[in-house]
Structure formats: C-alpha cells, structure tokens
Design a protein around this motif. Structure first.
Motif, short mmCIF file in Angstrom:
data_model
loop_
_atom_site.label_atom_id
_atom_site.label_comp_id
_atom_site.label_asym_id
_atom_site.label_seq_id
_atom_site.Cartn_x
_atom_site.Cartn_y
_atom_site.Cartn_z
N ASN A 1 110.33 56.24 -26.85
CA ASN A 1 111.27 55.52 -25.99
C ASN A 1 110.89 54.06 -25.78
N ASP A 2 110.09 53.52 -26.69
CA ASP A 2 109.70 52.11 -26.65
C ASP A 2 110.86 51.28 -27.21
N GLN A 3 111.85 51.01 -26.36
CA GLN A 3 113.08 50.34 -26.78
C GLN A 3 112.81 48.93 -27.32
N LYS A 4 111.81 48.27 -26.77
CA LYS A 4 111.51 46.92 -27.24
C LYS A 4 111.01 46.95 -28.69
N GLY B 1 114.05 48.96 -30.88
CA GLY B 1 115.43 48.51 -30.72
C GLY B 1 116.31 49.61 -30.15
N GLY B 2 115.70 50.59 -29.52
CA GLY B 2 116.36 51.76 -28.94
C GLY B 2 115.33 52.87 -28.87
N SER C 1 118.70 55.56 -30.63
CA SER C 1 119.80 55.79 -29.71
C SER C 1 119.65 54.83 -28.53
N GLU C 2 120.76 54.50 -27.90
CA GLU C 2 120.72 53.70 -26.67
C GLU C 2 120.24 54.55 -25.50
N HIS C 3 120.29 55.88 -25.67
CA HIS C 3 119.89 56.80 -24.61
C HIS C 3 118.44 57.23 -24.80
N ILE D 1 120.98 52.19 -36.85
CA ILE D 1 119.75 51.77 -37.49
C ILE D 1 119.04 50.84 -36.52
N GLY D 2 117.75 51.07 -36.33
CA GLY D 2 116.99 50.34 -35.33
C GLY D 2 116.55 48.96 -35.78
N LYS D 3 115.67 48.37 -34.98
CA LYS D 3 115.13 47.04 -35.26
C LYS D 3 114.44 47.03 -36.63
#
Length: 111
Positions: free
Chosen positions: A49-52, A55-56, A33-35, A24-26
């Motif tokens: 793919n905006d990890q910020k 949260g992934g 996913s971390e990938h 579960i993300g931010k």
C-alpha cells in the motif's frame, strides 16, 4: 468508464477482490489500484500500500510485458461486463454492455 450494471446487482455478486479501477502503476511492470489492498497478513501489508512508491496500492508486480499488465489491469472491468451479460435486465441493456466490452478491449489494446 461508464458502469453498465445497477449497484444492487454489483453488490449482490461482489467478490473479495481489491476494487478497481486498476491501472499500470508508476513502474511499468506493476498493476495498482486507487483503493487500499487488504492483505491476508493483518499485521503487516509488506509495503503493497505504498502509494507513493507504486503510484497506487500494488495488485501485481514483475509483469514483464506491458500487454500482460494491461490485461491484468482490466480484470475488474471485465468482471463487471461478465456480470452484466449474465444478469441482463432487458434487451435494451445488451447494446450498452457490448459497447462497454468494446471500450475495455480498446483500452487493453491501447487503441
């Protein structure tokens, strides 16, 4: 979590999904996913793919029940256990696969 299959079995039966682990993300209505997520549109990923922000890398969003998000996040682990059951290499592996399945169920249920 412990992997219950040898790498050669996993690679032979890999499907084209974003690698796990998923979680579960931010935002509680997202699964990430971390990938990095490879999208069908190679020129633009639509921000998945905006990890910020997420949260992934985004797998799914607008998941309005946390129980559904937990179930979706467990999909790669469930697939691994299904493969392990389908390709048991010995009877001694059975207990390990069952333990892994029980861990996944506990995580989904939040136990």
């Amino acid at each position: 979590m412990k992997q219950c299959l040898s790498n050669h079995v996993i690679e032979r039966h890999r499907i084209a999904h974003t690698l796990g682990p998923w979680k579960i993300g931010k935002h509680s209505t997202t699964v990430v996913s971390e990938h990095q997520v490879e999208t069908t549109n190679k020129r633009h990923d639509g921000g998945v793919n905006d990890q910020k922000y997420y949260g992934g890398s985004l797998i799914g969003e607008s998941i309005l029940r946390k129980e559904n998000a937990a179930l979706i996040a467990a999909a790669p682990d469930m697939y691994e256990v299904l493969l392990a059951l389908a390709f048991l290499e010995s009877d001694t592996d059975y207990d390990e696969v069952i333990e892994r399945a029980q861990e996944i169920v506990k995580n989904i249920r939040g136990v």
